[in-house]
Scaffold this motif. Structure first.
Motif, PDB file in Angstrom:
ATOM      1  N   ALA A   1     -25.660  -3.116  43.670  1.00  0.00           N
ATOM      2  CA  ALA A   1     -26.327  -4.207  42.963  1.00  0.00           C
ATOM      3  C   ALA A   1     -27.168  -4.994  43.961  1.00  0.00           C
ATOM      4  CB  ALA A   1     -25.277  -5.116  42.335  1.00  0.00           C
ATOM      5  N   PRO A   2     -28.191  -5.670  43.503  1.00  0.00           N
ATOM      6  CA  PRO A   2     -29.009  -6.472  44.410  1.00  0.00           C
ATOM      7  C   PRO A   2     -28.147  -7.519  45.099  1.00  0.00           C
ATOM      8  CG  PRO A   2     -29.994  -6.330  42.233  1.00  0.00           C
ATOM      9  CD  PRO A   2     -28.624  -5.767  42.111  1.00  0.00           C
ATOM     10  N   LYS A   3     -28.506  -7.800  46.348  1.00  0.00           N
ATOM     11  CA  LYS A   3     -27.766  -8.813  47.091  1.00  0.00           C
ATOM     12  C   LYS A   3     -27.957 -10.190  46.446  1.00  0.00           C
ATOM     13  CE  LYS A   3     -26.977  -7.597  51.842  1.00  0.00           C
ATOM     14  NZ  LYS A   3     -27.680  -7.324  53.066  1.00  0.00           N
ATOM     15  N   GLY A   4     -26.987 -11.045  46.658  1.00  0.00           N
ATOM     16  CA  GLY A   4     -27.177 -12.432  46.251  1.00  0.00           C
ATOM     17  C   GLY A   4     -26.738 -12.736  44.840  1.00  0.00           C
ATOM     18  N   GLU A   5     -26.792 -11.723  43.976  1.00  0.00           N
ATOM     19  CA  GLU A   5     -26.317 -11.980  42.619  1.00  0.00           C
ATOM     20  C   GLU A   5     -24.813 -12.186  42.706  1.00  0.00           C
ATOM     21  OE1 GLU A   5     -27.938 -10.819  39.413  1.00  0.00           O
ATOM     22  OE2 GLU A   5     -29.910 -10.613  40.352  1.00  0.00           O
ATOM     23  N   ASP A   6     -24.321 -13.188  42.060  1.00  0.00           N
ATOM     24  CA  ASP A   6     -22.881 -13.384  42.135  1.00  0.00           C
ATOM     25  C   ASP A   6     -22.223 -12.533  41.059  1.00  0.00           C
ATOM     26  OD1 ASP A   6     -20.415 -14.202  42.757  1.00  0.00           O
ATOM     27  OD2 ASP A   6     -20.564 -16.126  41.698  1.00  0.00           O
ATOM     28  N   LEU A   7     -22.051 -11.272  41.428  1.00  0.00           N
ATOM     29  CA  LEU A   7     -21.577 -10.306  40.447  1.00  0.00           C
ATOM     30  C   LEU A   7     -20.057 -10.313  40.320  1.00  0.00           C
ATOM     31  CD1 LEU A   7     -23.033  -8.274  38.660  1.00  0.00           C
ATOM     32  CD2 LEU A   7     -22.586  -6.533  40.385  1.00  0.00           C
ATOM     33  N   LEU A   8     -19.397 -10.718  41.415  1.00  0.00           N
ATOM     34  CA  LEU A   8     -17.953 -10.531  41.466  1.00  0.00           C
ATOM     35  C   LEU A   8     -17.207 -11.168  40.294  1.00  0.00           C
ATOM     36  CD1 LEU A   8     -16.833 -10.718  45.189  1.00  0.00           C
ATOM     37  CD2 LEU A   8     -16.832  -8.788  43.595  1.00  0.00           C
ATOM     38  N   GLY A   9     -17.570 -12.410  40.012  1.00  0.00           N
ATOM     39  CA  GLY A   9     -16.909 -13.106  38.917  1.00  0.00           C
ATOM     40  C   GLY A   9     -17.039 -12.320  37.626  1.00  0.00           C
ATOM     41  N   GLU A  10     -18.262 -11.815  37.416  1.00  0.00           N
ATOM     42  CA  GLU A  10     -18.498 -11.071  36.173  1.00  0.00           C
ATOM     43  C   GLU A  10     -17.730  -9.757  36.136  1.00  0.00           C
ATOM     44  OE1 GLU A  10     -22.635 -11.089  34.838  1.00  0.00           O
ATOM     45  OE2 GLU A  10     -22.953 -12.637  36.377  1.00  0.00           O
ATOM     46  N   VAL A  11     -17.577  -9.160  37.319  1.00  0.00           N
ATOM     47  CA  VAL A  11     -16.815  -7.911  37.381  1.00  0.00           C
ATOM     48  C   VAL A  11     -15.405  -8.147  36.858  1.00  0.00           C
ATOM     49  CG1 VAL A  11     -15.709  -6.277  38.961  1.00  0.00           C
ATOM     50  CG2 VAL A  11     -18.137  -6.808  39.206  1.00  0.00           C
ATOM     51  N   PHE A  12     -14.788  -9.239  37.336  1.00  0.00           N
ATOM     52  CA  PHE A  12     -13.427  -9.523  36.879  1.00  0.00           C
ATOM     53  C   PHE A  12     -13.394  -9.803  35.380  1.00  0.00           C
ATOM     54  CE2 PHE A  12     -12.699 -10.218  41.415  1.00  0.00           C
ATOM     55  CZ  PHE A  12     -11.539  -9.484  41.554  1.00  0.00           C
ATOM     56  N   GLU A  13     -14.440 -10.491  34.918  1.00  0.00           N
ATOM     57  CA  GLU A  13     -14.542 -10.796  33.482  1.00  0.00           C
ATOM     58  C   GLU A  13     -14.590  -9.503  32.659  1.00  0.00           C
ATOM     59  OE1 GLU A  13     -14.302 -12.915  30.290  1.00  0.00           O
ATOM     60  OE2 GLU A  13     -14.139 -13.790  32.313  1.00  0.00           O
ATOM     61  N   LEU A  14     -15.475  -8.599  33.130  1.00  0.00           N
ATOM     62  CA  LEU A  14     -15.628  -7.325  32.409  1.00  0.00           C
ATOM     63  C   LEU A  14     -14.337  -6.518  32.432  1.00  0.00           C
ATOM     64  CD1 LEU A  14     -19.175  -6.228  33.646  1.00  0.00           C
ATOM     65  CD2 LEU A  14     -18.561  -7.085  31.376  1.00  0.00           C
TER      66      LEU A  14
END
Ligand SMILES: Nc1ncnc2c1ncn2[C@@H]1O[C@H](COP(=O)(O)OP(=O)(O)OP(=O)(O)O)[C@@H](O)[C@H]1O
Ligand SMILES: [Mg+2]
Lengths: 310, 424
Positions: free
Chosen positions: A265-278
């Motif tokens: 994924a592109p750097k900087g996007e705060d994906l982690l939180g969403e990963v846990f959500e998904l």
């Protein structure tokens, strides 16, 4: 010193090598990385003047290498992908034979043979027939025979394929020493990215007969500098989770890896939180998350969407 | 070049299977055939005797009865009938087969069992209990008698059935039966069957119009004949043995390695020619030498004969060398070893037969002899035989020139076919 210009080889229907441009400078160690069938061996056969290209050319010191093949052949050592030796004969006999074929004689031949046997660590077993050797020993003598005439350019086609890590390290160390201390130019072919990453100053990545990327390790990895790799370990693999992940707007690529998924994924996007959500939504239990710096493997994955050993 | 040749010889000398094929097999065959046809006894030799079956479809007494009534029917006067039957009693061809197979010399190589019926023997053959069956059919004795005493033309066939057409045991059996047929001046047909099915392709009509008399002056002993015959046949095997190795060199990329080392493609091809020639020459030397040492085959011949023999052998070795280089070219060109296996498996056997390795072909017909002389081994055999009968080298020169001509043609073809561009 040695370069190819739009090197192309077509076998009946398959284009094994397509418009390949690579170069080697003196003393460099260059990797040619690609999956099975990428066209590495075919490229090497053409560079080593054994296979005439369909089009394009190989240039050595600015001259057509095929026209003046003897000049290149004299200073080049080629380690084929196969164990190209007389298996009925001993290591010592093979060495003496190939040494003589290279024009070595008498004392000089004997010293070279002993030196190389020492270097590849087979002095103890030199009297045994090759067909009694282990895979790792065969690989070592396969390389050793190529070193007898002290080549300036060493071209190696997957010299460590199919052997144990110990033998592989031995061989890699040996090549590194030759490159660093004896200033031998190395072209190293492999589909193990760790090897190439460790050994080579510069890397070409090849796929389907074409060079799809090239540069130093760092340059190549900077292709991914705007991206990061998130390794997610899960308790049980869940296709639904994978699906939702890949449908997420800022995810580039999802691949299954071991007991989990690799997400680019592109750097900087705060994906982690969403990963846990998904994960929660799809009832997937996450057992671990890691953010990795990219490897050449990731570069290849990024460029082709496949892993090197698919 | 010298290195390449030394390497070829070294590798061959390390290979048990090649040594067996090129030296041991022909030597054993010389021993067996020489013994079967000569009267030497040999005790030092040891191979496992293989079992064969003999089936008489009719007893001698029955044959005699049949013949007697046949003669009477034809209106032969009764005195004549009695005389003929008495003569026939002395020569019972069927019993001669037993006699031959039970002779000491033969018993060293095979054990003979009598079977009451062809079916029983066939079953044993299928089960692998025996290696071959010789069937003496009904009417065989009568037909032979008619031929012998009444000089009537007729066919009388012995049947030979074997497990494996290509085995050495088959070669031995075939040659023993050929000898037998020779003794009787017979027209014999030997049918060879594999696994019970008659293999018509291998069926041969062999007619023995006359007892072979190769020479008026010096009779040629069976050891001499078969030393030459087997030498010629197995020398041909050297070519595919070496060419197969060349193919392996290419397949395992040793060939590519040699090319990178700066070896010229034609030097490589040349090395195969020289290896083939040299190894064949040495092979023939060993066979002739060993045969002379052990069986006294060429004992007592003058030095001149040996020199001439070497010259002819060298010419023949050259042709084998050129076959080696041709087979090398073809297998590298076609990227397959088929040509060598085809040559070694089929052509050599064919050439050996028409060249006369197993039995003198002039017995069959003059034209076959002429044809045989167009095979390299046949031309060589004829030259050897002529030398042994006291011909001079100049008299056999035309055949030697022919062999050298073949060499030239084969060599040119191999150079033309040799792939000079693709070297990996
Ligand atoms: N002699 C040939 N004839 C026809 N096709 C060939 C020949 N040699 C190679 N190819 C084809 O060219 C392609 C590239 O083969 P090549 O051996 O160069 O790949 P590679 O990268 O070395 O693979 P590997 O990692 O398996 O060694 C393949 O699709 C192969 O099938
Ligand atoms: Mg390859």
């Amino acid at each position: 010193m040695l370069e190819t210009k739009d090197l192309t080889k077509v076998f009946k229907k398959t284009t094994a090598v397509n418009q390949v441009n690579i170069y080697l400078e003196k003393g460099e160690s260059v990797g040619l990385l690609g999956p099975n069938g990428a066209g590495k061996s075919t490229t090497i056969s053409m560079i080593s003047t054994l296979l005439p290209p369909t089009s394009g050319e190989v240039r050595f010191n600015g001259e057509d290498a095929l026209k003046h093949s003897q000049r290149l052949r004299k200073v080049m050592g080629v380690v084929p992908q196969e164990i190209a030796l007389y298996e009925e004969l001993s290591a010592y006999e093979n060495m003496r034979f190939f040494g003589k074929v290279y024009g070595l004689r008498g004392k000089e031949l004997e010293t070279r043979v002993q030196d190389v046997l020492e270097l590849i660590g087979l002095t103890d077993r030199k009297k045994d027939a090759i067909n009694t050797y282990s895979g790792g020993m065969k690989r070592r003598i396969n390389i050793g025979v190529t070193l007898l005439h002290e080549p300036e350019i060493l071209i190696m086609d997957e010299p460590t394929v199919g052997i144990d890590p110990q033998s592989r390290n031995y061989i890699l160390d040996m090549i590194r020493t030759l490159n660093r201390e004896k200033d031998i130019t190395v072209l190293y072919t492999s589909h193990y990215m760790e090897e190439v990453e460790k050994l080579c100053d510069r890397v070409y990545i090849m796929d389907h007969g074409e060079i799809i990327a090239s540069g130093t390790n760092e340059e190549l990895k900077s292709i991914l500098s705007n991206e990061e790799t998130i390794q997610i370990h899960v308790h049980t693999l869940s296709p639904a989770f994978r699906d939702t992940l890949s449908k997420h707007g800022s995810v580039r690529k999802v691949t299954e890896e071991g007991q989990g998924y690799k997400v680019i994924a592109p750097k900087g996007e705060d994906l982690l939180g969403e990963v846990f959500e998904l994960a929660k939504q799809t009832k997937t239990k996450i057992t671990g998350v890691a953010i990795q710096t990219p490897t050449l493997e990731d570069v290849f994955l990024h460029l082709t969407g496949r892993t090197l050993r698919d | 070049m010298f290195e390449l040749i030394k390497k070829d010889s070294l590798i061959l000398s390390r290979s048990r299977s090649d040594l067996t094929e090129l030296l041991f097999m022909p030597f054993i065959l010389i021993a067996i055939l020489g013994l079967a046809l000569g009267n030497l006894t040999m005790t030092e030799f040891n191979i496992n005797a293989f079992p064969v079956a003999v089936v008489h479809e009719q007893t001698t007494a029955e044959s005699l009865n049949n013949w007697e009534s046949e003669l009477e029917e034809r209106g032969v006067p009764s005195e004549g009938v009695r005389a003929l039957v008495a003569q026939a009693e002395d020569v019972a061809p069927g019993e001669q087969v037993d006699y031959l197979f039970n002779s000491e010399e033969i018993q060293e190589w095979m054990t003979v069992e009598e079977y009451s019926s062809a079916e029983a023997a066939q079953a044993a053959l299928d089960d692998g209990d025996i290696s071959g069956v010789i069937i003496i059919p009904e009417g065989f004795n009568e037909a032979v008698w008619s031929a012998l005493f009444l000089e009537e033309e007729g066919t009388h066939a012995l049947t030979l059935e074997v497990q494996n057409v290509e085995s050495v045991t088959t070669d031995i059996l075939r040659s023993v039966l050929t000898t037998y047929a020779n003794q009787f001046n017979l027209e014999a047909s030997i049918a060879i069957a594999t696994e019970g099915e008659a293999d018509t392709a291998n069926q041969q009509e062999e007619s023995y119009g006359e007892v072979t008399n190769l020479t008026a002056a010096d009779p040629i002993t069976s050891f001499q004949y078969y030393t030459i015959g087997m030498g010629a046949m197995f020398a041909l095997h050297t070519a595919p043995a070496l060419a197969s190795r060349a193919f392996l060199e290419k397949k395992q990329h040793v060939f590519g390695r040699l090319m990178i080392s700066g070896t010229k493609p034609l030097t490589y091809l040349g090395s195969k020619l020289v290896s083939g020639t040299l190894i064949t020459f040495i092979q023939l030397g060993i066979l002739f030498g060993l045969s002379t040492l052990i069986f006294g085959t060429f004992r007592g011949y003058a030095l001149n004969f040996w020199i001439d023999l070497s010259i002819v052998s060298f010419a023949f070795s050259l042709v084998v060398g050129s076959i080696t280089s041709l087979l090398t070219s073809i297998s590298l060109y076609s990227d397959s070893n088929t040509s060598s296996s085809f040559f070694g498996g089929i052509i050599v056997t064919l050439f050996a037969f028409i060249g006369g390795s197993f039995t003198p072909v002039e017995q069959f017909s003059e034209s076959l002899r002429a044809l045989g002389n167009w095979t390299p081994n046949g031309a060589m055999m004829t030259s050897y035989l002529q030398l042994m009968q006291g011909f001079s080298l100049t008299e056999v020169a035309p055949l030697i020139i022919r062999v050298i001509g073949m060499t030239a043609v084969l060599l040119v073809t191999s150079v033309v076919l040799f792939p000079k561009r693709r070297l990996d």
